[in-house]
Motif scaffolding. Structure first.
Motif: not given
Length: 348
Positions: A106-107, A160-161, A210-213, A217-219
């Motif tokens: 979704d992100q 997600l969180l 995958w999320l870190m790509t 994501a860093p936000e």
């Protein structure tokens, strides 16, 4: 030097492919890579997969393994490692593959503009209208409204969180500290308390990777908010680099070479089995001609004669394609998540 026997058909950036690659590297296995398209057509994969829609698939000789759940179990069967809690590992894998995957999906940068597509391969894929149309077909023909997904992302982020919070709690108190009253995970150990990562770690890592790509994501995924997730993720990356095969990791071969491997392994040298280990109420048996279809998405039936069936997997031998009569394969599927019906009832 001969080429490795394990062949992975995959495309760059796939989290499911990353799961298998992580397992191969942690186990220190040599393997070959065949680069495929993230969308149809995959003409040179068809003689091996016989219509199976999902990617990646693993090939060993003329044996073709579908679904990463089965692929990882097959690697564990052939090259035993740290999968000491198979039932719990399967449950964690299902959570990662379904719930966590969908949260991260979704992100993704859905509908990235032409300018945004220059930022990364990920943006290029999710901004590609042909890719969106392909994924709509994969999901049953429902159109994908990229703009609607983008507008909903701030609200979908909550889910997600929430799951990352759950993962943080799991990593704060891993299985080994529960059993042995050891200190928290930061001093070592993995999700199931094993000496090396297990299938549970591989499955979660691939989705977090995958999320870190993603650019944003860093936000919202920070070391301050999720210290155990970040420490575990760092240790996973270090472990992968330490254990990967020194000379034959990701040996690139062509799709034509992979077909030749299957051809040479077929016939009398191929898979021969009549194993049947099933429930007394089982309605499918060795010798039956069946259609095997995923339950959720990519619902394209693969037809063939059962050569092995157990509680956990079914193996079928399809008729070789007219275009490649020399390619005789056995295709293996997990039982969980797949419907197996007589071939004449494939539309059920």
């Amino acid at each position: 030097m001969s080429k490795p026997e394990i062949i992975l058909h995959h495309y760059q950036g796939s989290p499911y492919a990353e799961k298998v690659i992580t397992a191969l590297r942690v186990k220190g296995l040599p393997w070959c890579s065949v680069s495929t398209s993230p969308m149809l057509p995959r003409l040179l994969l068809e003689p091996l997969a016989h219509g199976y829609r999902r990617i990646p698939v693993m090939q060993i000789g003329n044996n073709v393994y579908c679904d990463t759940a089965l692929i990882l179990h097959e690697l564990e069967r052939r090259y035993p490692g740290e999968d000491c809690s198979k039932g719990l590992s399967d449950m964690i894998t299902t959570w990662a593959d379904k719930q966590l995957f969908n949260n991260v999906k979704d992100q993704m940068p859905w509908g990235a503009s032409v300018e945004e597509q220059k930022a990364s391969p990920l943006h290029a894929v999710f901004g590609n209208k042909a890719f969106l149309a392909d994924r709509a077909q994969l999901s049953g023909g429902r159109s994908i409204n990229a703009e609607a997904i983008k507008q909903a992302q701030p609200y979908l982020l909550d889910q997600l969180l929430s799951n990352l919070d759950s993962l943080e709690l799991v990593l704060q108190t891993p299985m080994h500290s529960l059993k042995q009253q050891q200190t928290p995970r930061a001093e070592g150990g993995w999700v199931l308390g094993t000496a090396l990562p297990s299938i549970a770690d591989f499955s979660i890592y691939a989705i977090v990777w995958w999320l870190m790509t993603t650019k944003r994501a860093p936000e919202y995924v920070t070391a301050e908010q999720y210290p155990c997730v970040f420490e575990w993720y760092k240790q996973m990356k270090d472990c992968i680099q330490r254990h990967r095969h020194p000379t034959q990791d990701c040996v690139k071969i062509s799709a034509e070479e992979a077909l030749e491997v299957a051809k040479q392994a077929g016939g009398s040298n191929g898979f021969v089995s009549s194993k049947e280990d099933v429930h007394p109420l089982e309605k499918r048996h060795v010798g039956d001609v069946v259609a095997v279809t995923p339950n959720d998405y990519g619902k394209v039936p693969v037809e063939g004669r059962i050569v092995e069936i157990t509680h956990r997997r079914v193996s079928i031998r399809p008729e070789p394609l007219a275009s490649h009569p020399e390619i005789d394969v056995v295709i293996h599927f997990p039982r969980s998540g797949y419907m197996i019906v007589p071939a004449n009832k494939a539309s059920l």
